[in-house]
Design a protein around this motif. Sequence first.
Motif, PDB file in Angstrom:
ATOM      1  N   THR A  43       0.840  -1.209   0.000  1.00 22.39           N
ATOM      2  CA  THR A  43       0.000   0.000   0.000  1.00 22.39           C
ATOM      3  C   THR A  43       0.872   1.255   0.000  1.00 22.39           C
ATOM      4  O   THR A  43       0.639   2.199  -0.762  1.00 22.39           O
ATOM      5  N   ARG A  44       1.910   1.240   0.837  1.00 18.79           N
ATOM      6  CA  ARG A  44       2.811   2.406   0.916  1.00 18.79           C
ATOM      7  C   ARG A  44       3.539   2.612  -0.416  1.00 18.79           C
ATOM      8  O   ARG A  44       3.676   3.739  -0.889  1.00 18.79           O
ATOM      9  N   ALA A  78       3.131   5.821  -2.829  1.00 18.71           N
ATOM     10  CA  ALA A  78       4.354   6.595  -3.131  1.00 18.71           C
ATOM     11  C   ALA A  78       4.564   6.714  -4.638  1.00 18.71           C
ATOM     12  O   ALA A  78       5.017   7.765  -5.131  1.00 18.71           O
ATOM     13  N   ILE A 137      10.216   5.231   3.107  1.00 23.94           N
ATOM     14  CA  ILE A 137       9.851   5.096   1.694  1.00 23.94           C
ATOM     15  C   ILE A 137      10.532   6.220   0.917  1.00 23.94           C
ATOM     16  O   ILE A 137      10.477   7.381   1.316  1.00 23.94           O
TER      17      ILE A 137
END
Length: 347
Positions: free
Chosen positions: A284-285, A289, A310
């Motif tokens: 998800t991150r 991003a 990230i």
Amino acid sequence: MSPEEKPYRVGILTAGGDCPGINAAIRGVGKTAILEYGMEVIGISSGFLGLINQEYDILDENQLSGILTIGGTILGTSRENPFKKSASLLSIDKPKLIKKHYKEMGLDALVCIGGNGTMRTAAHLAEAGMNVIGIPKTIDNDVWGTDITFGFDSALSITTDAIDRLHTTANSHKRIMVIEVMGHHAGWLALYSGIAGGGDVVLLPEVKFNIDIVAKCLKKRAINKKPYSIVVVAEGIPCPKGESAGRFIARSIKDKTGLETRETILGYIQRGGDPSPMDRILATRFGAAAVELIAKRKFGLMVNLIGGKINSIPIDQVGGKLRTVGMDNSLIKKARKMGVCFGDCEP
Ligand code: F6P
């Protein structure tokens, strides 16, 4: 965005071997693109094949719901490498076709979710003028330029669970159990599952092992009244042509020790099924991003996780490289001190 302006159009494809967490990444890209930035999202089928054959569909918010927890990829995948030279004179110019279709499909950006091979292809597409962002995924955890890929944590749980199960049957029968785990040319999955699963011997492609040392270590355990032993073998260790790593090691142990030995080759179970919570979060991150970079019109990058943060790196620095286990790996050092045999020296 003014009414006459066409929405920014983002294509997503998934290429290479699948792994748990890909759908979470597709959802991360799609929902961020649609809900936060008002972009349009196109799902491209079967990796780069979908760009060659123009197989795609618009992904709306509804299609992105309910996929977070599901393994595999809703887009399908393939190992198509459009830059691979074909021997046939009649072969089509796939990179040229992809460039043409990218324009015809009205894409403003392309998100490529994949491993090392995918990142290499994505870098070539970026070089050819397309707006590309890479998202690293694989159970092998061998993508250069990121501390971790999603898929690895889920595969680690599955592999560790399998090793746990081998302990009980090994103990009942007083056997040596050899388990072969995936990882391609890297030993991450074997190392981590070997330690998490309490492996007595762990063999990795990165550590040059001697089968006589492995046999000596297992005999010593038997002499010391250890009822059984667990040997975790990475699929990528050097072994005779035509024989799997697990079978080769089990056969060699049997020949050299005379101890009853069995092998288990875990195979594709390791990359099937639902993603772990950590993989869902990482995917998800990464997805979000990727869209943030697109919104800033930053391209030719792969999102990554370094030191828990990230970030991103130029995608042309990733392709063609492999992130393997270093001999100075702290987990190897600790495990050695606790008696784990890596086959290169007696514990
Ligand atoms: O996805 C990585 C991987 O699972 C490797 O560990 C393995 O060697 C390879 O893919 C096999 O996948 P396939 O048979 O789909 O090419």
